[in-house]
Design an enzyme around this catalytic site. Structure first.
Site, short mmCIF file in Angstrom:
data_model
loop_
_atom_site.label_atom_id
_atom_site.label_comp_id
_atom_site.label_asym_id
_atom_site.label_seq_id
_atom_site.Cartn_x
_atom_site.Cartn_y
_atom_site.Cartn_z
N GLU A 7 0.83 -1.20 0.00
CA GLU A 7 0.00 0.00 0.00
C GLU A 7 0.87 1.26 0.00
O GLU A 7 0.55 2.26 -0.65
CB GLU A 7 -0.95 -0.02 1.21
CG GLU A 7 -1.92 -1.19 1.17
CD GLU A 7 -3.30 -0.84 1.65
OE1 GLU A 7 -3.94 0.03 1.03
OE2 GLU A 7 -3.74 -1.43 2.65
N GLU A 39 -4.25 -9.63 1.79
CA GLU A 39 -5.25 -9.42 2.84
C GLU A 39 -6.42 -10.40 2.77
O GLU A 39 -6.91 -10.88 3.81
CB GLU A 39 -5.77 -7.97 2.79
CG GLU A 39 -4.85 -6.95 3.43
CD GLU A 39 -3.73 -6.48 2.52
OE1 GLU A 39 -3.03 -5.53 2.89
OE2 GLU A 39 -3.55 -7.06 1.42
#
Length: 291
Positions: free
Chosen positions: A132, A152
């Site tokens: 990210e 995730e």
């Protein structure tokens, strides 16, 4: 690498997680420094980094920052033990305290707008929150053994720190979907082919001085190229790129850039110096930006 006094207007805030140094004029190097945990971040580390990057933007003498990781990882994401404890407290109805990450996102970088550029020198794993961060930085250089992933979904969570809409714009919806929904890992070569990163370098030893790594040397070369230019022009050019990326249409971004920045550029010393140096056929002598 400990911080050293550089005659800054204010000294940088202390860090519990990152090692901070200034390896070249106008450059800040931030090393994610928890190698035994693959540089996984705690919430406290992220708030420390938010203070650091706010300081970086406000320190006139600094013009470019580089982030890299100690050991064999760039950053493996959030400290899952802390995340599990926070989730358990919330399920039990206990007060969770402050948010696990600041408004500027994971590592204070995944949603950072900021004023000055930050370059990633990805030396190993950039998973979860590490990916990210990469998704929102200005330039990205990676060692050829670096790996990128958003795993995730394999843990029942979601990459909520800003990368999903940004990746859709950078690498396109199909590839962003492939990363987020399958949790697959891609190589540095694939990341470059997809347009996620700028360059791939040779690998360097994970246990040596980070400044000896080809990926950090490449990032420093990019930083040097940026620093050769007017710091005012760098700040405003970066703002224009972000405006086009974040604020809708290209024309709307151009309008906002002109309205918000053109007067400050025209009134600044560096514009006058750049034009005068060209007329006099000499190298410009830039001053620290006052923007």
């Amino acid at each position: 690498m400990a911080m050293k006094s550089q005659g800054f207007k204010r000294q940088p805030p202390p860090q519990s997680y990152a090692a901070v140094s200034f390896p070249a004029p106008h450059v800040m190097l931030v090393v994610f420094n928890r190698p035994q945990a693959l540089n996984a971040m705690t919430s406290a580390a992220q708030y420390d980094l938010e203070s650091l990057f706010s300081w970086y933007d406000s320190e006139p003498s600094l013009r470019c920052a580089i982030v890299t990781g100690a050991g064999r990882a760039f950053c493996a994401g959030m400290d899952l033990k802390e995340w599990n404890q926070s989730t358990a407290r919330r399920v039990n109805g206990e007060h969770a305290g402050q948010q696990m990450m600041p408004r500027s996102g994971f590592g204070a970088l995944s949603r950072r707008h900021g004023k000055k550029p930050v370059i990633a020198a990805v030396n190993g794993l950039a998973f979860g929150g590490g990916m990210e961060i990469v998704s929102n930085l200005d330039l990205v250089v990676a060692a050829k053994s670096a790996r990128f992933a958003l795993p995730e979904a394999k843990r029942g969570v979601v990459a909520m720190a800003g990368s999903l809409p940004r990746l859709a714009r950078t690498i396109g919806r199909p590839r962003a979907t492939e990363l987020a929904l399958t949790g697959k890992t891609i190589t540095a070569a694939e990341a470059k082919e997809w347009g996620l990163i700028n360059a791939v370098t040779e690998d360097g030893p994970s246990d040596g001085d980070v400044l000896d790594r080809p990926v950090v040397k490449s990032a420093l070369e990019y930083a040097a190229s940026i620093i050769e230019n007017s710091p005012d022009s760098v700040i405003i050019s970066r703002a224009g790129i972000l405006s086009g990326w974040e604020d809708g249409s290209a024309e709307n971004g151009a309008r906002l850039l002109s309205e918000n920045w053109e007067p400050a550029l025209n009134e600044g010393e560096n514009l006058r110096e750049g034009l005068q140096a060209f007329a006099e056929k000499r190298a410009p002598k830039w001053v620290d930006s006052k923007l």
